[in-house]
Design a protein around this motif. Structure first.
Motif, PDB file in Angstrom:
ATOM      1  N   THR A  62     -41.123  30.228 -31.957  1.00  0.00           N
ATOM      2  CA  THR A  62     -41.619  29.089 -32.733  1.00  0.00           C
ATOM      3  C   THR A  62     -41.979  27.884 -31.879  1.00  0.00           C
ATOM      4  N   GLY A  63     -41.522  27.870 -30.639  1.00  0.00           N
ATOM      5  CA  GLY A  63     -41.661  26.657 -29.834  1.00  0.00           C
ATOM      6  C   GLY A  63     -40.634  25.632 -30.301  1.00  0.00           C
ATOM      7  N   TRP A  64     -40.384  24.664 -29.445  1.00  0.00           N
ATOM      8  CA  TRP A  64     -39.450  23.588 -29.812  1.00  0.00           C
ATOM      9  C   TRP A  64     -40.056  22.752 -30.929  1.00  0.00           C
ATOM     10  N   HIS A  65     -39.242  22.425 -31.921  1.00  0.00           N
ATOM     11  CA  HIS A  65     -39.716  21.609 -33.044  1.00  0.00           C
ATOM     12  C   HIS A  65     -38.512  21.093 -33.835  1.00  0.00           C
ATOM     13  N   TYR A  66     -38.812  20.217 -34.764  1.00  0.00           N
ATOM     14  CA  TYR A  66     -37.820  19.802 -35.756  1.00  0.00           C
ATOM     15  C   TYR A  66     -38.537  19.617 -37.073  1.00  0.00           C
ATOM     16  N   HIS A  67     -37.767  19.565 -38.141  1.00  0.00           N
ATOM     17  CA  HIS A  67     -38.345  19.412 -39.472  1.00  0.00           C
ATOM     18  C   HIS A  67     -37.974  18.052 -40.053  1.00  0.00           C
ATOM     19  N   VAL A  68     -38.923  17.471 -40.729  1.00  0.00           N
ATOM     20  CA  VAL A  68     -38.667  16.246 -41.490  1.00  0.00           C
ATOM     21  C   VAL A  68     -38.321  16.723 -42.901  1.00  0.00           C
ATOM     22  N   ALA A  69     -37.021  16.851 -43.138  1.00  0.00           N
ATOM     23  CA  ALA A  69     -36.523  17.391 -44.402  1.00  0.00           C
ATOM     24  C   ALA A  69     -35.147  16.796 -44.673  1.00  0.00           C
ATOM     25  N   GLU A  70     -34.764  16.800 -45.935  1.00  0.00           N
ATOM     26  CA  GLU A  70     -33.447  16.308 -46.307  1.00  0.00           C
ATOM     27  C   GLU A  70     -32.374  17.352 -46.048  1.00  0.00           C
ATOM     28  N   PRO A 102     -30.793  17.663 -40.731  1.00  0.00           N
ATOM     29  CA  PRO A 102     -32.104  17.022 -40.611  1.00  0.00           C
ATOM     30  C   PRO A 102     -32.382  16.568 -39.172  1.00  0.00           C
ATOM     31  N   GLY A 103     -33.569  16.911 -38.699  1.00  0.00           N
ATOM     32  CA  GLY A 103     -34.022  16.432 -37.401  1.00  0.00           C
ATOM     33  C   GLY A 103     -33.512  17.191 -36.195  1.00  0.00           C
ATOM     34  N   ILE A 104     -32.700  18.240 -36.367  1.00  0.00           N
ATOM     35  CA  ILE A 104     -32.186  18.955 -35.204  1.00  0.00           C
ATOM     36  C   ILE A 104     -33.339  19.680 -34.499  1.00  0.00           C
ATOM     37  N   THR A 105     -33.432  19.502 -33.201  1.00  0.00           N
ATOM     38  CA  THR A 105     -34.451  20.174 -32.407  1.00  0.00           C
ATOM     39  C   THR A 105     -34.009  21.616 -32.204  1.00  0.00           C
ATOM     40  N   HIS A 106     -34.915  22.542 -32.529  1.00  0.00           N
ATOM     41  CA  HIS A 106     -34.554  23.957 -32.435  1.00  0.00           C
ATOM     42  C   HIS A 106     -35.759  24.817 -32.085  1.00  0.00           C
ATOM     43  N   TYR A 107     -35.457  26.081 -31.776  1.00  0.00           N
ATOM     44  CA  TYR A 107     -36.465  27.031 -31.309  1.00  0.00           C
ATOM     45  C   TYR A 107     -35.971  28.420 -31.691  1.00  0.00           C
ATOM     46  N   LEU A 108     -36.662  29.122 -32.572  1.00  0.00           N
ATOM     47  CA  LEU A 108     -36.344  30.522 -32.869  1.00  0.00           C
ATOM     48  C   LEU A 108     -37.130  31.335 -31.846  1.00  0.00           C
ATOM     49  N   PHE A 109     -36.423  32.012 -30.938  1.00  0.00           N
ATOM     50  CA  PHE A 109     -37.128  32.645 -29.833  1.00  0.00           C
ATOM     51  C   PHE A 109     -37.038  34.169 -29.814  1.00  0.00           C
ATOM     52  N   ASP A 110     -36.132  34.767 -30.581  1.00  0.00           N
ATOM     53  CA  ASP A 110     -35.981  36.205 -30.548  1.00  0.00           C
ATOM     54  C   ASP A 110     -35.463  36.682 -31.900  1.00  0.00           C
ATOM     55  N   TYR A 111     -35.847  37.903 -32.299  1.00  0.00           N
ATOM     56  CA  TYR A 111     -35.403  38.439 -33.580  1.00  0.00           C
ATOM     57  C   TYR A 111     -35.596  39.947 -33.593  1.00  0.00           C
ATOM     58  N   SER A 112     -34.836  40.605 -34.464  1.00  0.00           N
ATOM     59  CA  SER A 112     -34.907  42.059 -34.600  1.00  0.00           C
ATOM     60  C   SER A 112     -36.082  42.441 -35.507  1.00  0.00           C
ATOM     61  N   GLU A 127     -42.246  18.553 -43.315  1.00  0.00           N
ATOM     62  CA  GLU A 127     -43.116  18.520 -42.143  1.00  0.00           C
ATOM     63  C   GLU A 127     -42.413  19.175 -40.951  1.00  0.00           C
ATOM     64  N   THR A 128     -43.172  19.896 -40.142  1.00  0.00           N
ATOM     65  CA  THR A 128     -42.686  20.466 -38.894  1.00  0.00           C
ATOM     66  C   THR A 128     -43.338  19.708 -37.748  1.00  0.00           C
ATOM     67  N   VAL A 129     -42.511  19.169 -36.858  1.00  0.00           N
ATOM     68  CA  VAL A 129     -43.016  18.345 -35.751  1.00  0.00           C
ATOM     69  C   VAL A 129     -42.746  19.073 -34.433  1.00  0.00           C
ATOM     70  N   PRO A 130     -43.811  19.466 -33.703  1.00  0.00           N
ATOM     71  CA  PRO A 130     -43.612  20.109 -32.399  1.00  0.00           C
ATOM     72  C   PRO A 130     -42.994  19.133 -31.405  1.00  0.00           C
ATOM     73  N   VAL A 131     -42.188  19.666 -30.494  1.00  0.00           N
ATOM     74  CA  VAL A 131     -41.583  18.871 -29.431  1.00  0.00           C
ATOM     75  C   VAL A 131     -42.113  19.429 -28.114  1.00  0.00           C
ATOM     76  N   ALA A 132     -42.739  18.568 -27.305  1.00  0.00           N
ATOM     77  CA  ALA A 132     -43.393  19.016 -26.073  1.00  0.00           C
ATOM     78  C   ALA A 132     -42.418  19.667 -25.096  1.00  0.00           C
ATOM     79  N   LYS A 133     -41.286  19.056 -24.899  1.00  0.00           N
ATOM     80  CA  LYS A 133     -40.296  19.592 -23.963  1.00  0.00           C
ATOM     81  C   LYS A 133     -38.946  19.600 -24.653  1.00  0.00           C
ATOM     82  N   GLY A 134     -38.362  20.793 -24.733  1.00  0.00           N
ATOM     83  CA  GLY A 134     -37.061  20.928 -25.379  1.00  0.00           C
ATOM     84  C   GLY A 134     -35.933  20.526 -24.460  1.00  0.00           C
ATOM     85  N   PRO A 135     -34.715  20.489 -24.999  1.00  0.00           N
ATOM     86  CA  PRO A 135     -33.554  20.042 -24.230  1.00  0.00           C
ATOM     87  C   PRO A 135     -32.970  21.093 -23.279  1.00  0.00           C
ATOM     88  N   ALA A 136     -33.517  22.338 -23.297  1.00  0.00           N
ATOM     89  CA  ALA A 136     -32.948  23.379 -22.438  1.00  0.00           C
ATOM     90  C   ALA A 136     -33.980  24.477 -22.220  1.00  0.00           C
TER      91      ALA A 136
END
Length: 146
Positions: A62-70, A102-112, A127-136
């Protein structure tokens, strides 16, 4: 004997059976299929609930991103997925429930190949907001067997 209490609500009753809707492309990610559960319409956009399942092998995730959601809840029904939540790898397996604050930066990178989860998000038009550079750094994926 108790008299039923009548509540005023600006939402509608909804009952969706498996045959009522199909898994379709066109959701947030092109490598997943989405099955609408009718909740967005019934709640007039307050909440969305859909089933999400793997459609193509993981490549870039998914790439690094966060959601604007409650709120956002993921309930893994089948298989597994690996997420990065901030700088931590998190394996989410069938039966697991994740509340993505809300607002947690995350990345789904692998799945079965059999991954399927229920996602509930409020509001429905979050809203989904891409993050250019993630924390790890993000680990590699597990190739699917042919």
């Amino acid at each position: 004997m108790n008299t039923p209490v009548k509540f005023k609500s600006d939402t509608d009753f909804s009952h969706v059976k498996p045959a009522d809707t199909q898994f379709l492309p066109g959701g947030l990610r092109d490598f997943f299929l989405y099955r609408d559960l009718g909740v967005a319409k019934a709640t007039k956009g307050k909440v969305i609930a859909h089933l999400v399942k793997a459609n193509k092998p993981p490549v870039d995730g998914t790439g690094w991103h966060y959601h604007v959601a409650e709120f956002q809840i993921v309930i893994m029904n089948k298989g597994w997925a690996k997420f990065m939540y901030e700088d931590k790898v998190t394996l989410v397996e069938a039966g697991d429930v994740v509340h993505q604050m809300p607002g947690i930066t995350h990345y789904l990178f692998d799945y079965s190949p059999d991954m399927e989860y229920l996602e509930i998000v409020g509001p429905a038009d979050f809203e989904t907001v891409p993050v250019a550079k993630g924390p790890a750094d993000v680990p590699g994926v597990t190739p699917w067997k042919s």
